[in-house]
Design a protein around this motif. Structure first.
Motif, short mmCIF file in Angstrom:
data_model
loop_
_atom_site.label_atom_id
_atom_site.label_comp_id
_atom_site.label_asym_id
_atom_site.label_seq_id
_atom_site.Cartn_x
_atom_site.Cartn_y
_atom_site.Cartn_z
N GLU A 27 46.07 41.18 41.42
CA GLU A 27 44.79 40.61 40.66
C GLU A 27 43.62 41.40 40.23
O GLU A 27 43.13 41.17 39.40
N GLY A 28 43.47 41.87 41.49
CA GLY A 28 42.16 42.92 41.38
C GLY A 28 42.46 43.75 40.21
O GLY A 28 41.40 44.10 39.63
N VAL A 29 43.48 44.49 40.38
CA VAL A 29 43.72 45.56 39.22
C VAL A 29 43.68 44.93 37.95
O VAL A 29 43.21 45.67 37.04
N MET B 149 41.97 42.79 36.89
CA MET B 149 40.48 42.31 36.59
C MET B 149 40.08 43.63 35.96
O MET B 149 39.28 43.35 34.89
N LEU B 150 40.42 44.58 36.77
CA LEU B 150 39.64 45.82 36.18
C LEU B 150 40.33 46.30 35.01
O LEU B 150 39.36 46.70 34.24
N ARG C 161 47.56 53.27 36.43
CA ARG C 161 47.05 54.29 37.40
C ARG C 161 46.86 53.84 38.84
O ARG C 161 46.58 54.61 39.70
N LEU C 162 46.66 52.46 38.98
CA LEU C 162 46.33 51.98 40.26
C LEU C 162 47.67 51.24 40.74
O LEU C 162 47.43 50.97 41.86
N LYS D 292 41.29 44.38 32.63
CA LYS D 292 40.71 43.70 31.68
C LYS D 292 39.30 44.01 31.32
O LYS D 292 39.01 43.99 30.04
N ALA E 234 46.57 39.74 46.01
CA ALA E 234 45.20 40.15 45.65
C ALA E 234 44.95 41.38 45.17
O ALA E 234 44.35 41.48 44.06
N TYR E 235 45.76 42.34 45.52
CA TYR E 235 45.45 43.74 44.84
C TYR E 235 45.92 43.81 43.20
O TYR E 235 45.52 44.19 42.33
#
Lengths: 208, 208, 208, 208
Positions: free
Chosen positions: B168-170, B172-173, B185-186, B175, B165-166
DNA sequence: ACTCCCGGGACGACCCGTTTGT
DNA sequence: ACAAACGGGTCGTCCCGGGAGT
C-alpha cells in the motif's frame, strides 16, 4: 505597516487540525473560519483559495514531520534502533490521539496524498516534494552510514523511499484498524528493509 | 417475478471506476447515475444510500484484488519471485492506466481507507476486513511455505501484514509521483521483508 | 462594515405571505427566495434553517394579531360589542382576501399550529407562547372590566382562553367552507361565552 | 372474483394513524406502504393517488367521530351534561394518547382542514361535508330538544356550528399546549354557548 | 385481481467555494 | 475586514407509472 493579525496562523492551525481529522473535502471553509474565529469573507484576504490553504497545510505538516525524521537520523545508535525509535515515537503519538479522540488519523500527508493526488496537480506536486524531502533526509543519513561502513553499500535512494513507503503503509493499516498498536507491531518490518539489504550485500560478497 | 435489470450492476461498475479515479466525496450520486444511464431516483431503489454503494464498491474491489493475491500465492516459484511477480503485475496494470488516463490511481482500497476511515465507522470496518482478508490470504501461503521449509519459522501473521502495508505504501508513493515505475523500482523491498526474516532466523541459528 | 440589505425582511415578508396561503411544508425555500428576489444560497446567510424562518414568521404574525386584540380591548364599548367588532374586523379582512385570491386562509397562527405542533417541539412552543400572549391580552381586559364591575367575577384566564379557542375554531370553519361570512354568522357565539358567564354569576347570586 | 386482500384496509388504517400523528405532507406514500407491509407499487392498485387515500382517510375519521357526536345526542341527560360528557370523553381519549405517545394530536379532521383546505379543492369539500355532517347531527339533537321544550327556541343550525367550532378550537389549543387537560378545563365554554342562548331567550321573554 | 421489481423525473433542504460592495 | 450576494452543488425523497409474474 498596518495592523498585525494572527488570523492567518489561526486559520492555518485550525485547518491543519480539522483536515488531519476529517480530510480535505469533508472540511468546509466556513467551518474552519468559524472555529478559528475569523470571518468567512476574511478568509480570502489571507488565502486566495481553499487550495492555497491546503498547500500551506501540507507545507507545515511536511516540515514538522521532516524534523522528526531528521532527529532520528542524527542520534548515535545502531540503525535498526533508530528506525525502531521512529515507529515507537509514532506509536506513542497515536496512543495519545487515540486516548483523546478515540480515533487515530494516520499520516496527515499520506491522507491528503490519497485523497487529492488525482484531483489537483498542484497539490500532488507539493505532496510529492514532501515525500521526496523526507526520503532525501533519510537518504543522507544512509549515505553517511554507508560512508562510515555502518551499513553496506545498499542503494540509499531506493532504500530511503522504501522506508517512507513502509511507514506510510503501516500508518494506513493502523488508521484503518483504528489501533495504534499496529504501528508498534509492524515496526520490525522497517528494520528488515535494512537488514535484508545487508544480507543481500553479504550474499553477493559471499558469491564473489 | 418482476422485471430483471442490470441497472444495479451498471451503477456499481460505474461507481467503481469513478471513485477509483476521483475518490468518494468528489463523485456525486448524480454523476454516477448519469454515466450509468440510470435515473437518480432509481439509484435509491438499488442502494439505500451513497454509503451502501461504497460498501458494495469496497466489497467488489476487495474481492478482485484478493484473487490477485491468491494467484500469486499459488504459483510454484521461489517466494521472492512470487512477490516480484505481484509488483510486476501491479506495475503493468498501472502502466496501462497511465497510458490511457495519463494518471495512475493507486490502490482503490487504500485510497478509500485514507479518505474515509475517520468519517464512517461502517466503512472503516469493511475496509479493515478487506485488509485482513488479503493478509490472511498471504498468511496461508506463508504457513504452507514454512511447513514445507521453503521459509524459516517467521511469524506469518505479522509478515503478511507487513507485506500488505508495504504494498500500500508503495502504491501511495507511485500515485503521488504519478509514475508506475515507482512500483517496479520498490518491488525489491517486499522481498527484503521476507529475506530479512530468513536472515534473522539464520542469525539466530548461528547464535545457537 | 458590510453591505446593508433588506433581503432578510423581503424573505420574511414573502414567507409570511406564501406560508399563510399554502402552509409550511408546501412552500419551499427556493420558491420563497425566487419570489423575494434573493439568491438561494443567500437564504442561509439570514436564516440558519427553514425552521428558523418559520419561527420568525410566527413571531411576526403573532405580534400583528396581538395588536388587533389589544385594540379591541381598549375601545370604550360594552363587551359584547367589542367582541362583535373583532369578528367584524376579521370578517372584513377575509372578505378582502376572498375577493383578491378567491380563497380565504384562516388564521396564520392556527394553520401552523395544526400543521406543525406535532412535528417540531420548538415551533410548538413558539405557537403556544403566541396563543398565551393573546389570551393574556384578553385576560387583562377582562380583569379591568371585572374590577370596574362591567363584568361579573368570572374566571378571566379561562374565559380568555375560551375566546381564543372559539375564534380559532370559527376561522377553521370559515376556511374549510372558504366563506368569510361564517365568521360573521358565528360572531355571536363569542358574546355568549361572556353572557353565559354573566348568567352563571347571576344564578349563583340568586342561589345565595 | 379473484383473490381477496386486506392490503387496502391495512393501507388505510396505517395512513389514518400516521397522518393523524404527523399530518399529510409529512407522511410519504412509501412510509405508509412500508409500515403496512405493502409493496410500494401495489399502493396504486388500491388508490389512484395519495389524494384519493386522504379522501378515504377523512371519510373514515369523519364517520368515526360522527358516531361519537350521535352518542352524545342520544343519551337522556340535561344538555349541559351531554356536552360535558363529550369533552370528558375527548379528554380521556387524549390522556391515553398522551400517555402512550407523549404527544397529543388534536382532531384528525381539524388538522387536515387547516393543512389542506387551501391546497386541494376536492379535499376541502370533503372536509367541509364532514363538518356539516357533524353539525347537522348536533342540529337534529338541538331541534328535538327545542321541540320538547328542553331548550328555548335558539337557532339550531348556528348553535350547532358554534359548538363544532368551539370544539375544534379547544382541541387546537390542547394540541399546541400538548396538554389534554386543556380540553377538560375549557369544556364549560361549550355549555355556555347553550346557556347564553337560554338566557337570551329568558331575557327576551322577560322584556315582553 | 393482486404483487412485486424497476424505473422516472422533479424537487426537498441545505451547503459549497467565491466574489463584491461598503 | 466583513456582511451580503452568488450560483451551482450535495444527498436524499417525493408521488407516480409500467411491465412481468402469480
Amino acid at each position: 505597516m498596518g495592523r498585525t493579525s494572527n488570523a492567518r496562523s489561526r486559520l492555518l492551525e485550525t485547518a491543519m487540525q480539522l483536515m488531519y481529522a476529517r480530510g480535505y473535502s469533508a472540511v468546509g471553509v466556513q467551518e474552519i473560519c468559524a472555529q478559528a474565529g475569523v470571518n468567512k469573507g476574511s478568509f480570502y484576504h489571507f488565502f486566495p483559495s481553499k487550495q492555497a490553504l491546503i498547500l500551506a497545510v501540507i507545507e507545515a505538516h511536511g516540515q514538522r514531520l521532516r524534523h522528526i525524521w531528521e532527529d532520528v537520523m542524527q542520534v548515535e545508535e545502531p540503525w535498526h534502533e533508530r528506525l525502531q525509535r521512529l515507529f515507537e515515537h509514532t506509536y506513542e503519538a497515536h496512543c495519545t490521539l487515540s486516548a483523546i479522540q478515540g480515533q487515530i488519523y494516520g499520516c496527515p500527508i499520506g491522507n491528503l496524498a490519497l485523497e487529492l493526488s488525482c484531483q489537483d496537480e498542484a497539490i500532488r506536486q507539493r505532496l510529492r516534494e514532501t515525500f521526496l524531502d523526507w526520503a532525501s533526509t533519510i537518504e543522507r543519513g544512509l549515505r553517511r552510514a554507508i560512508a562510515a561502513e555502518e551499513l553496506p553499500a545498499i542503494d540509499p535512494t531506493l532504500t530511503a523511499q522504501a522506508i517512507v513507503a513502509y511507514f506510510e503503509g503501516v500508518l494506513m493499516l493502523a488508521k484503518t484498524h483504528n489501533d495504534p498498536y499496529v504501528v508498534k507491531r509492524l515496526a520490525h518490518g522497517a528494520v528488515h528493509l535494512l537488514e535484508a539489504a545487508v544480507r543481500t550485500k553479504d550474499t553477493r560478497q559471499g558469491q564473489r
